[in-house]
Design a protein around this motif. Structure first.
Motif, short mmCIF file in Angstrom:
data_model
loop_
_atom_site.label_atom_id
_atom_site.label_comp_id
_atom_site.label_asym_id
_atom_site.label_seq_id
_atom_site.Cartn_x
_atom_site.Cartn_y
_atom_site.Cartn_z
N UNK A 171 3.38 -2.09 7.18
CA UNK A 171 2.04 -1.56 7.53
C UNK A 171 1.27 -1.35 6.24
N UNK A 172 0.15 -2.04 6.15
CA UNK A 172 -0.52 -2.18 4.87
C UNK A 172 -1.91 -1.57 4.91
N UNK A 173 -2.30 -0.88 3.85
CA UNK A 173 -3.71 -0.55 3.62
C UNK A 173 -4.08 -1.17 2.28
N UNK A 174 -5.23 -1.83 2.26
CA UNK A 174 -5.67 -2.48 1.03
C UNK A 174 -6.82 -1.67 0.43
N UNK A 238 5.90 4.88 0.14
CA UNK A 238 4.60 5.27 0.66
C UNK A 238 4.72 5.66 2.14
N UNK A 239 4.11 6.79 2.51
CA UNK A 239 4.12 7.21 3.90
C UNK A 239 2.73 7.21 4.51
N UNK A 263 3.24 1.95 4.99
CA UNK A 263 4.34 1.99 4.03
C UNK A 263 3.99 1.23 2.75
N UNK A 264 2.79 0.66 2.73
CA UNK A 264 2.42 -0.18 1.60
C UNK A 264 0.94 -0.02 1.29
N UNK A 265 0.62 0.05 0.01
CA UNK A 265 -0.77 0.07 -0.43
C UNK A 265 -0.95 -1.07 -1.43
N UNK A 266 -1.92 -1.95 -1.15
CA UNK A 266 -2.24 -2.99 -2.12
C UNK A 266 -3.55 -2.62 -2.81
N UNK A 267 -3.61 -2.85 -4.10
CA UNK A 267 -4.81 -2.55 -4.85
C UNK A 267 -5.50 -3.83 -5.28
N UNK A 268 -6.78 -3.93 -4.96
CA UNK A 268 -7.57 -5.07 -5.42
C UNK A 268 -8.86 -4.50 -5.99
#
Lengths: 429, 512
Positions: A171-174, A238-239, A263-268
């Motif tokens: 589960x990702x938030x960018x 990451x929660x 559970x995941x954070x991507x940084x752009x």
């Protein structure tokens, strides 16, 4: 196999090896520069790269959209890289892979470390910097919270997925709307991940409009503009992540908080040209581009040093990066006396209203010049004025879309005659 | 060579669990000493006790020594000017620089020094600095002197001119504490100590004969003596032993690190006055050539793992940093982190308690606070005295080896050393981390010596510690750890169990 092709061992163990041209970085800029340098008759040319394969970042960019300008067809990143490598191979460009340039000094000597060839020094008559850029990290944008596993820059996640065959999470938030972030939103959705949202602090996306449409809108991925990340949660992994809307004054608006479980954070959140070597060599850098100050042959303020591609300024399209590589090679050939370039007077570019950055920063008025401009703020219909003579009318401008145009030598000469103090002012209004 | 090894990376699929505790269970001879906590104190104690003929074990719940409080501090070996004369702190910090220098030579560890400037912005702070100066002299320091504003401006041209008073002192040490805890543990192990990592103590009990039973999540062991060096968890360990009176008071501090490219901006450790430990304002060079900023009021954390960095705290330390250095290079901020420290109720306020527990002289506490790293050699000596007082026989081994081979570090090696190393092992020339110039060989060595996680490898080798924060080298480091441990990439963790870095493609649907 760590090299595609290699010249025989040059030079002795101790003495520096002499080169006409060293190109640092075998991405699209460096490969194009290498091929063009050979075409123009530069003899001893070596392209160095730290990776075990050439192509720079392209091999991990498996999406299409490359090559429309340069080849008139749509290629994926690996396909584009393959062509660039083939073109360099056709010109018998020497590639030294697994080779990291660890030092560059103003006397044009470089030191290279490699598991294959050990530690070597090269005395170079000219040097082209083509090191590309790196991603801005979390501390650079100061995202508060804990520091668990599961926070990746978008490009690192792209490498993990497309080259190493691993997934960053489920589960990702960018965070940030750079091109790589938007492309990864689509990529991870296609792999079955749940991309909860793309969160951008500014009221507009920072990448290309085509990516916003093709990667987010077409896949129904929520885009939260004008939202700031207020916290990353989780200790081991990451929660979750909290965001809050920002008003026009930059303050958080109470009551607009949103929490995401992920559970995941991507940084752009932006790219920075990798100019550590340029700095070491004493090259004059531009605070706006984070790359060297160059003229229209892409020569820096230090004679014999050239810069092209994303180490010069972050480009939108790889096609333009290749073009810059070729231009830098022409510059090097001129510097080495292989091409005649009358070196006449310069015009210094002055950034006027709503102009964030311009490359080149100095113009030799005797030759055609490509000019690349980024605006500070997005606008509707606008006019970009270059000096008194040139006007570009655009339906809209955005910081994420580079504006490029070519000024002819005679136009430049006219601008030079009209201008005062040898300055060329560029405005967007 | 490199590509060949890289291709093996994903071959293995076993996921080994930590092996059970070696057969020293209930039926075997008990340990003489079990040390709980492999921070700087536990690791140094294990190393010093390994000189003697003892059956010795060092336990830690993390997968590598030195990843608790030891990791998150300013990492200076301070001179003795912040400790009130007569305090335990003052006592244990005497001569620390000499001890660290000697250990650095024996263990092949880097130890560097920097001078310090204490500054005051008003009369109150000036008085505090004068008190510190007085403490320094009373504690036997000699190289402290008042210096003029002009001299400060000459020494540190970028420093603010707004201060009113300054004191200069020489030769404060700089180390990277997790690297030291790792090396001390390695040397202790080479001298026969058993090191049990990823082993959490769950319970303690004392048998009628005085022997301690230590129950852990990986089995039980017995020991004649126990050392509680469990840092932020020392109160829990005390409670397990039946000592309900121990209390820790925890505070959180925030730190920011700037890129090594701006290292020339600040050569001295700069301290702003302040006499108690709840307040700290310091900025200075690090061992690795970065600039560290550790400022602000320490806040009370939610719990012992609450190492959040809040926006307010980060803004606050940067604001205070600008007060010290107006052109603070904020663009070159590469990371920020929080650390938790504690004081305790057994000692006088803000002092160390190194002494027997209330329940038995064979259970010894090392309850410490700032400056714990500086005090660790003195604390270690004191614990050994306490063990001897409590009846432990200390008989020196004839074959104690105080030395550890200095590991190869590409960045610190000379051109000749680099050439030799690459000729011997090509991996010494294969640079994985470009920002910190860390070679594949260094990462392999760290893993072979016990580093298992990405954070662990980073703390030992610095790979991933630079300006790109692992953006480029992260996937490589992941692969090397997996390859060296013979585990699949999805089993590699960032910092121990539960912090796995990646998953397999076919695991995506598992918990959606």
């Amino acid at each position: 196999m760590s090299r595609l092709y290699n010249n025989s061992d040059k030079g002795g163990a101790g003495a520096p090896i002499k080169l006409d041209l060293a190109i640092i970085g075998a991405g699209p800029a460096g490969l194009a520069a290498g091929a063009m340098a050979k075409r123009l008759g530069i003899k001893d040319v070596v392209v160095f790269d730290r990776d075990e394969r050439p192509g720079g970042i392209l091999p991990q960019c498996i999406h299409p959209g490359f090559g429309l300008l340069r080849y008139g067809e749509e290629l994926t990143g690996p396909e584009y890289a393959w062509r660039a490598v083939q073109e360099a191979a056709a010109e018998k460009v020497d590639l030294e892979l697994n080779s990291m340039v660890i030092e560059a000094n103003p006397g044009r000597q470089i030191c290279v470390a490699s598991p294959d060839t050990g530690l070597r020094r090269y005395d170079c008559r000219s040097i082209i910097f083509a090191m590309g850029c790196r991603e801005r990290t979390r501390p650079a944008v100061r995202i508060p919270g804990t520091r668990p596993a599961g926070i990746f820059t978008a490009g690192k996640a792209q490498r993990l997925v497309n080259i190493e065959g691993c997934m960053p999470g489920r589960r990702i938030v960018i965070v940030g709307s750079g091109d790589i972030g938007m492309i990864m939103a689509r990529r991870l959705t296609l792999e079955g991940c749940a991309v909860e949202a793309v969160v951008e602090i500014m009221p507009f996306t920072s990448g290309l409009i085509r990516n916003e449409v093709q990667c987010l809108r077409d896949f129904g991925i929520p885009l939260l503009l004008g939202h700031e990340v207020t916290e990353i949660r989780g200790y081991k992994r990451v929660e979750g992540l909290s965001v809050c809307a920002r008003g026009e004054d930059g303050r958080l608006i109470p009551g607009t908080e949103k929490n995401f479980d992920c559970d995941t954070v991507l940084l752009s959140v932006g790219l920075i040209p990798e100019n550590e070597l340029s700095r070491q060599a004493g090259i004059n850098l531009d605070n706006a581009t984070n790359g060297p100050v160059v003229d229209n042959l892409l020569e820096t303020r230090t004679e014999g040093f050239f810069s092209c591609g994303n180490v010069l300024h972050v480009n939108d399209l790889v096609d333009e990066v290749s073009q810059e590589g070729e231009l830098a090679a022409q510059g090097a050939a001129a510097r080495l006396g292989l091409v005649q370039e009358p070196r006449t007077v310069n015009l210094n570019v002055v950034k006027g209203s709503n102009i964030a950055q311009v490359v080149p920063q100095r113009l030799l008025v005797n030759r055609d010049s490509r000019i690349a401009i980024r605006v500070r703020r997005p606008t509707g219909p606008a006019t970009v004025r270059i000096g008194e003579a040139v006007k570009l009318r655009l339906p809209l401008t955005r910081p994420g879309e580079m504006i490029t145009t070519t000024l002819k030598a005679d136009q430049l000469a006219a601008l030079y005659d009209q201008g005062e103090n040898q300055e060329l002012r560029i405005d967007c209004e | 060579m490199v590509s060949a090894s890289a291709s093996k990376i994903f071959a293995s699929s076993s996921n080994p669990l930590p092996s059970p505790i070696p057969p020293s269970g209930l039926n075997d001879l008990p340990y003489d000493v079990v040390i709980i906590g492999a921070g700087i104190v536990g690791a140094m104690l294990a190393r010093e006790l390994s000189r003697y003929k003892l059956k010795l074990a060092l336990i830690d719940k993390e997968d590598q020594p030195g990843l608790g409080v030891t990791k998150a501090s300013l990492s200076y070996i301070h001179r003795n000017h912040m400790n009130p004369p007569g305090s335990e702190r003052a006592k244990f910090c005497v001569g620390s620089q000499d001890r660290f220098r000697a250990l650095a030579a024996e263990l092949g560890l880097p130890y560097r020094e920097a001078d310090e400037i204490n500054i005051a912005f008003d009369k109150e702070q000036e008085q505090q600095i004068r008190t510190r100066l007085d403490w320094a002299f009373k504690n036997g320091e000699t190289k402290f002197r008042v210096i003029s504003k002009e001299e400060v401006a000459r020494l540190e041209p970028r420093l603010t001119r707004d201060f009113t008073f300054a004191v200069y002192s020489e030769a404060h040490g700089m180390i990277h504490p997790p690297e030291w805890a790792f090396a001390l543990t390695e040397n202790a192990k080479a001298n026969g100590a058993e090191v049990l990592l990823e082993t959490e103590v769950l319970g303690l009990a004392q048998a009628p004969d005085g022997t301690w039973l230590v129950r852990t999540d990986r089995g039980n062991l017995r020991s004649r003596y126990l050392i509680n060096a469990a840092g932020l968890f020392a109160d829990e360990i005390a409670w397990m032993a039946g000592d309900r009176d121990v209390k820790l008071f925890k505070t959180r501090g925030t730190f920011a690190i700037f890129d090594s490219s701006v290292s020339s901006m600040l050569r001295h450790l700069v301290y702003v006055a302040g006499l108690n430990l709840s307040y700290s304002q310091a900025m200075g060079p690090t061992m690795h050539g970065n600039i560290i900023l550790g400022l602000g009021w320490f806040k009370e954390p939610k719990d012992r793992i609450d190492t959040r960095v809040t926006k307010e705290e980060l803004d606050c330390i940067l604001r205070m940093g600008r007060q010290i250095m107006p052109d603070l290079p904020e663009r070159d901020l590469i990371t920020s982190f929080a650390g938790i420290k504690s004081t305790n109720n057994l000692a006088k306020p803000e002092d160390f308690y190194v002494g027997p527990s209330g329940v038995s002289p064979s259970l010894i506490y090392a309850l410490i606070c700032s400056p714990g790293i500086t005090g660790s050699p003195g604390i270690t000596r004191r614990i050994i005295e306490l063990l001897a007082d409590a009846g432990l026989e200390l008989q020196e081994k004839a074959d104690f080896n105080p030395y550890r081979e200095k590991p190869y570090r590409f960045k610190d090696a000379s051109e000749e050393e680099r050439k030799e190393a690459i000729a011997r092992d090509p991996a010494c020339g294969h640079l994985i981390c470009r920002c910190e110039q860390v070679s594949e060989a260094e990462i392999i060595e760290a893993v072979r010596k016990g580093a298992r996680s990405i954070e662990g490898v980073k703390q030992i080798t610095r790979a991933g510690m630079g300006r790109c924060q692992g953006g480029f080298c992260g996937p490589w480091i992941l692969k090397i750890i997996a390859r060296e441990l013979g585990i699949p990439p999805e089993a590699v963790t960032r910092k121990g169990k539960g912090s796995e870095e990646v998953i397999r493609f076919d695991q995506i649907g598992a918990s959606l």
